[in-house]
Design a protein around this motif. Structure first.
Motif, mmCIF file in Angstrom:
data_model
loop_
_atom_site.group_PDB
_atom_site.id
_atom_site.type_symbol
_atom_site.label_atom_id
_atom_site.label_comp_id
_atom_site.label_asym_id
_atom_site.label_seq_id
_atom_site.Cartn_x
_atom_site.Cartn_y
_atom_site.Cartn_z
ATOM 1 N N ILE A 1 0.806 -1.212 0.000
ATOM 2 C CA ILE A 1 0.000 0.000 0.000
ATOM 3 C C ILE A 1 0.842 1.266 0.000
ATOM 4 N N LEU A 2 2.107 1.178 0.420
ATOM 5 C CA LEU A 2 2.979 2.351 0.375
ATOM 6 C C LEU A 2 3.352 2.638 -1.074
ATOM 7 N N LEU A 3 3.397 3.926 -1.428
ATOM 8 C CA LEU A 3 3.506 4.316 -2.838
ATOM 9 C C LEU A 3 4.881 4.085 -3.437
ATOM 10 N N ASP A 4 5.935 4.325 -2.660
ATOM 11 C CA ASP A 4 7.275 4.308 -3.269
ATOM 12 C C ASP A 4 8.336 4.065 -2.206
ATOM 13 N N ASP A 5 9.604 4.072 -2.660
ATOM 14 C CA ASP A 5 10.727 3.848 -1.752
ATOM 15 C C ASP A 5 10.816 4.932 -0.679
ATOM 16 N N GLU A 6 10.429 6.162 -1.017
ATOM 17 C CA GLU A 6 10.500 7.245 -0.045
ATOM 18 C C GLU A 6 9.538 6.992 1.116
ATOM 19 N N GLU A 7 8.328 6.556 0.822
ATOM 20 C CA GLU A 7 7.388 6.255 1.906
ATOM 21 C C GLU A 7 7.891 5.073 2.727
ATOM 22 N N ARG A 8 8.467 4.072 2.081
ATOM 23 C CA ARG A 8 9.013 2.952 2.834
ATOM 24 C C ARG A 8 10.165 3.398 3.725
ATOM 25 N N ARG A 9 10.989 4.318 3.234
ATOM 26 C CA ARG A 9 12.086 4.846 4.049
ATOM 27 C C ARG A 9 11.543 5.588 5.264
ATOM 28 N N GLN A 10 10.497 6.376 5.082
ATOM 29 C CA GLN A 10 9.927 7.126 6.196
ATOM 30 C C GLN A 10 9.353 6.200 7.269
ATOM 31 N N VAL A 11 8.708 5.127 6.834
ATOM 32 C CA VAL A 11 8.196 4.153 7.796
ATOM 33 C C VAL A 11 9.350 3.466 8.515
ATOM 34 N N ALA A 12 10.377 3.080 7.780
ATOM 35 C CA ALA A 12 11.529 2.410 8.384
ATOM 36 C C ALA A 12 12.203 3.303 9.425
ATOM 37 N N GLU A 13 12.384 4.576 9.111
ATOM 38 C CA GLU A 13 13.029 5.490 10.045
ATOM 39 C C GLU A 13 12.195 5.669 11.307
ATOM 40 N N ALA A 14 10.870 5.718 11.153
ATOM 41 C CA ALA A 14 10.007 5.856 12.329
ATOM 42 C C ALA A 14 10.072 4.606 13.206
ATOM 43 N N LEU A 15 10.107 3.444 12.580
ATOM 44 C CA LEU A 15 10.132 2.197 13.343
ATOM 45 C C LEU A 15 11.398 2.053 14.177
ATOM 46 N N VAL A 16 12.535 2.469 13.627
ATOM 47 C CA VAL A 16 13.805 2.280 14.341
ATOM 48 C C VAL A 16 14.231 3.534 15.096
ATOM 49 N N SER A 17 13.328 4.497 15.221
ATOM 50 C CA SER A 17 13.637 5.693 16.016
ATOM 51 C C SER A 17 13.718 5.312 17.489
ATOM 52 N N GLU A 18 14.328 6.175 18.294
ATOM 53 C CA GLU A 18 14.465 5.899 19.718
ATOM 54 C C GLU A 18 13.120 5.797 20.419
ATOM 55 N N GLU A 19 12.098 6.380 19.829
ATOM 56 C CA GLU A 19 10.781 6.361 20.454
ATOM 57 C C GLU A 19 10.140 4.978 20.417
ATOM 58 N N LEU A 20 10.370 4.236 19.338
ATOM 59 C CA LEU A 20 9.740 2.929 19.183
ATOM 60 C C LEU A 20 10.700 1.765 19.381
ATOM 61 N N ARG A 21 11.917 1.912 18.963
ATOM 62 C CA ARG A 21 12.841 0.785 19.017
ATOM 63 C C ARG A 21 13.404 0.601 20.417
ATOM 64 N N THR A 22 13.440 -0.645 20.852
ATOM 65 C CA THR A 22 14.117 -1.021 22.088
ATOM 66 C C THR A 22 15.246 -1.973 21.719
ATOM 67 N N PRO A 23 16.117 -2.317 22.654
ATOM 68 C CA PRO A 23 17.149 -3.307 22.330
ATOM 69 C C PRO A 23 16.594 -4.689 21.997
ATOM 70 N N TRP A 24 15.269 -4.911 22.221
ATOM 71 C CA TRP A 24 14.717 -6.262 22.067
ATOM 72 C C TRP A 24 13.462 -6.305 21.182
ATOM 73 N N GLY A 25 13.225 -5.259 20.418
ATOM 74 C CA GLY A 25 12.062 -5.250 19.544
ATOM 75 C C GLY A 25 11.439 -3.869 19.460
ATOM 76 N N ILE A 26 10.254 -3.811 18.845
ATOM 77 C CA ILE A 26 9.556 -2.543 18.599
ATOM 78 C C ILE A 26 8.458 -2.350 19.623
ATOM 79 N N ARG A 27 8.432 -1.168 20.255
ATOM 80 C CA ARG A 27 7.349 -0.846 21.182
ATOM 81 C C ARG A 27 6.038 -0.646 20.430
#
Length: 733
Positions: free
Chosen positions: A540-566
């Motif tokens: 459903i994501l349109l392009d590589d840029e949208e996939r990059r934005q999702v990836a960056e949000a997932l691995v940001s300090e806000e969501l990423r922990t040393p053992w998985g995604i919050r």
């Protein structure tokens, strides 16, 4: 002394310190000493009913002192204890007590305990052994709600072995507990000890329903004595309820070499899934059996549409038989009419199936067959398509096509004028939220405010888009001549465009991410959550840029922990690392994100998360629980148990296979004879040597994949003459 297994009335019992033995639909839970004291969740269970809540072993009226315990697979546990004499200056035991527990599926043996006593004193030992038993025959939902239930009365039963029987006056469910003395032969085997005195059986007049087996024993020095406690239960169930499987596992068992932690996780995950298996009652001898995996022990040990589908999807690299069984089990229960209580609708896929109606506390009442899920229906079609791509025969695909057509008609009806798929407010005593995050506070904005239905969830739009494209692909492959395939592609495009318009949030500093949901007024619900990780593989994501934005949000300090995604950003109001859906880490949720990152080309991010999840699994004896907690402070160097978490749980156990698939970068298309392998290089995962996975299943073929130190691949079991094997440049960054 406070027993952690005895919460206040109205609180869900904790599980993280319980020893669990499982052979679905039967299981047992106890403290680490093996005693069942009639408190909390402890007991022997079958078909969502507690058969015994008390089974205490006493020597001279006292509990033996626990020493250690261990498990031998999902079904069996051993507890060791000792008895000491007061005043003995050496503190040495005079009696060793071993308790061997086994849980068996109905029809394959009886569950229960074997108590073994060994006189290690140099003198003759005379003592009294007692076993106290009682039950309330409570259903699992009542136990989960922490609600009190009166004990059931019992009566003595005479026979080959002395026993006691409990009978529930409400529905005639019954339980029989028998005591059978054993003898031990020279080769260590045990057998019933005929001719030995039967135990005295005492029924407690002050506590109706409580029974005591009592033996007066005399053991010579080094002499051993054993007794087997056998449990049988018969509970009432709805017609057509699933039963224990009669055949072996519906998947192929692979072997991982060169990556010990992945191998350990996969071995434990497959063992847990084996114990979670159930099957259709209608399966006849000599025919293939429709098996599926129950969602989780103890709270969800049954068919759950979403959970069973996701587990089957994750297991596809090991064969399509589990997917086939899951699809047919759900297809037979697909909605046919409108019913406001069960929330059934034509084409809708079941949310959960219980043996009986359940009351979950806080006024929630769910019927035995409940359809309150917005995502199980599109996921059904996604599973059918992916199973076909992994080798499900076209004959099965054609037979299941009418069910897919009905499911897509329901999906179409759930789409509003804005082309988004939503769920509204159901009945007051049903589930409020109908996505995988279905707790009452699951959907909150960045200010911590609860958002109530009608709601369009972000991951559900991804599932619906994927289902529409999958259904179109199936129709095209089967020679659709009516234009239905093209019409579903058009609907998918409208949904994709609507998602792009409605879900994206741009923060003041320029960061963009998809909202968890769109509310009733069409506004995106702000705040970073893990739901977006499900979008990466949906298309459903349109392009590589949208996939990059999702990836960056997932691995940001806000969501990423040393053992998985919050599940929710640690910087938002309402965050709690021990909240069910508001800050905890879910194994399946993180594994889905890992697989999406790897597929989208974010190999380093995927590798780091794989490493973290394997580290988490090591803290839990290589068994990923349903969910766990990660404190935001770096002072806590390990994940914490989420105390009420199911263990084992289906999509957590199956996550091992999904992580393995992400590591290899597998994408299969058996109908078109194509296989893509784009593995993560060993160096990214901290490995200094090659790794391989042997025993994958691709249609009728068994495939091995070897990955060298540079990420290069070798595929064995199929050849380039009959297959197109694509091996793009390895993921090294």
């Amino acid at each position: 002394m406070i027993d952690s297994a005895s919460p206040e009335v109205g609180l869900q019992p904790f599980l993280h310190t319980r020893v669990i033995c499982l052979a679905a639909p039967s299981f047992a839970l106890s403290a680490t000493d093996g005693q069942l004291r009639g408190t909390g969740v402890d007991g022997f269970y079958d078909q969502d009913r507690r058969l015994l809540h008390t089974l205490r072993v006493l020597v001279n009226g006292q509990e033996p002192e626990p020493v250690d315990h261990g498990q031998q697979g999902p079904r069996e546990a051993v507890f060791r204890a000792m008895c000491r004499q007061p005043g003995d200056p050496t503190s040495a035991p005079w009696l060793l007590v071993t308790r061997e527990r086994a849980v068996r599926r109905p029809g394959s043996g009886e569950s229960g305990d074997v108590i073994r006593l060994h006189n290690v004193n140099s003198q003759e030992a005379r003592f009294t052994l007692s076993v106290v038993a009682a039950t309330d025959l409570a259903d699992v939902a009542t136990v989960k709600a922490g609600a009190p239930v009166d004990d059931v009365g019992c009566e003595q039963v005479e026979g080959v072995a002395r026993g006691v029987r409990w009978l529930c006056p409400r529905d005639k469910s019954r339980v029989l507990l028998r005591a059978e003395a054993l003898t031990t032969s020279a080769d260590g085997r045990t057998a019933p000890a005929g001719g030995l005195p039967k135990p005295e059986l005492l029924l407690d007049r002050e506590h109706p329903g409580r029974a005591e087996f009592r033996w007066q024993l005399c053991l010579q020095p080094d002499e051993e004595w054993s007794v087997r406690l056998l449990l049988q239960g018969k509970t009432t169930t709805v017609a057509g309820h699933p039963v224990p499987p009669r055949l072996g596992v519906p998947w192929q068992t692979p072997e991982v070499t060169g990556h010990e932690r992945m191998a350990a996780l996969l071995k434990r995950g497959l063992a847990d899934l084996e114990a979670l298996r159930l099957a259709e009652r209608s399966s006849a001898a000599g025919e293939r059996e429709d098996q599926f995996v129950a969602a989780g022990c103890p709270w969800f040990l049954g068919l759950f549409g979403r959970d069973s589908i996701w587990a089957a999807r994750m297991m596809l690299p090991l064969g399509t038989d589990l997917a086939r069984g899951t699809l047919w089990t759900l297809a037979r229960r697909q909605g046919e009419r409108h019913d406001s209580f069960t929330e059934e609708a034509p084409g809708r896929i079941l949310h959960e199936l219980r043996p009986a109606e359940t009351r979950h506390g806080d006024g929630m009442v769910l019927p035995a067959r409940y359809y309150g899920s917005v995502d199980a229906t599109p996921l059904f079609v996604v599973l059918l398509h992916e199973a076909w791509k992994w080798g499900l025969p076209e004959k099965e695909l054609k037979l299941l096509l009418p069910h897919a057509r009905a499911a897509m008609k329901w999906v179409e009806g759930a789409m509003g004028g804005d082309h988004l798929i939503r769920y509204g407010k159901g009945r007051a005593n049903g589930l409020l939220h109908q996505g995988w995050k279905d707790s009452p506070d699951a959907v909150r904005d960045a200010e911590g405010r609860h958002i109530e239905p009608p709601i369009a969830l972000c991951e559900v739009q991804g599932y619906a888009y994927q289902a529409a494209m999958a259904y179109s692909d199936i129709l095209t492959a089967l020679g659709d001549g009516g234009g239905e395939a093209e019409r579903w592609q058009e609907r998918a495009c409208r949904l994709r465009a609507a998602f792009h318009r409605s879900f994206w949030i741009t923060e003041p500093k320029g960061r963009r991410y998809p909202a968890i949901a769109v509310d009733a007024e069409g506004h995106p619900v702000s705040g970073l959550t893990s739901n977006m990780g499900h979008l990466l593989n949906s298309g459903i994501l349109l392009d590589d840029e949208e996939r990059r934005q999702v990836a960056e949000a997932l691995v940001s300090e806000e969501l990423r922990t040393p053992w998985g995604i919050r599940t929710r950003s640690a910087r938002l109001p309402g965050f709690n690392p021990f909240s069910y859906h508001g800050g905890s880490v879910w194994a399946h949720d993180s594994a889905i994100a890992v697989h999406g990152l790897a597929t989208a080309g974010f190999a380093a991010e995927a590798a780091a998360l794989i490493d973290g999840m394997l580290d988490a699994a090591a803290h839990f004896d290589h068994q990923l629980p349903e969910l766990y907690a990660a404190y935001p402070s770096p002072r806590f160097g390990r994940p914490a148990p989420f105390p009420p978490s199911c263990r084992p749980q289906a999509w957590a156990a199956a996550s091992a296979t999904l992580l393995c698939s992400a590591m290899l970068g597998l994408e299969a298309d058996v109908p078109r004879r194509r296989l893509t392998v784009r593995p993560i290089a060993p160096s990214l995962m901290g490995l200094n040597s090659p790794y391989s996975v042997r025993g994958l299943r691709l249609g009728a073929d068994t495939v091995d994949v070897r990955v060298d130190t540079h990420g290069g691949t070798e595929v064995l079991g199929i050849d380039g003459k009959h297959w197109h094997i694509a091996a793009p440049a390895p993921c090294t960054t």
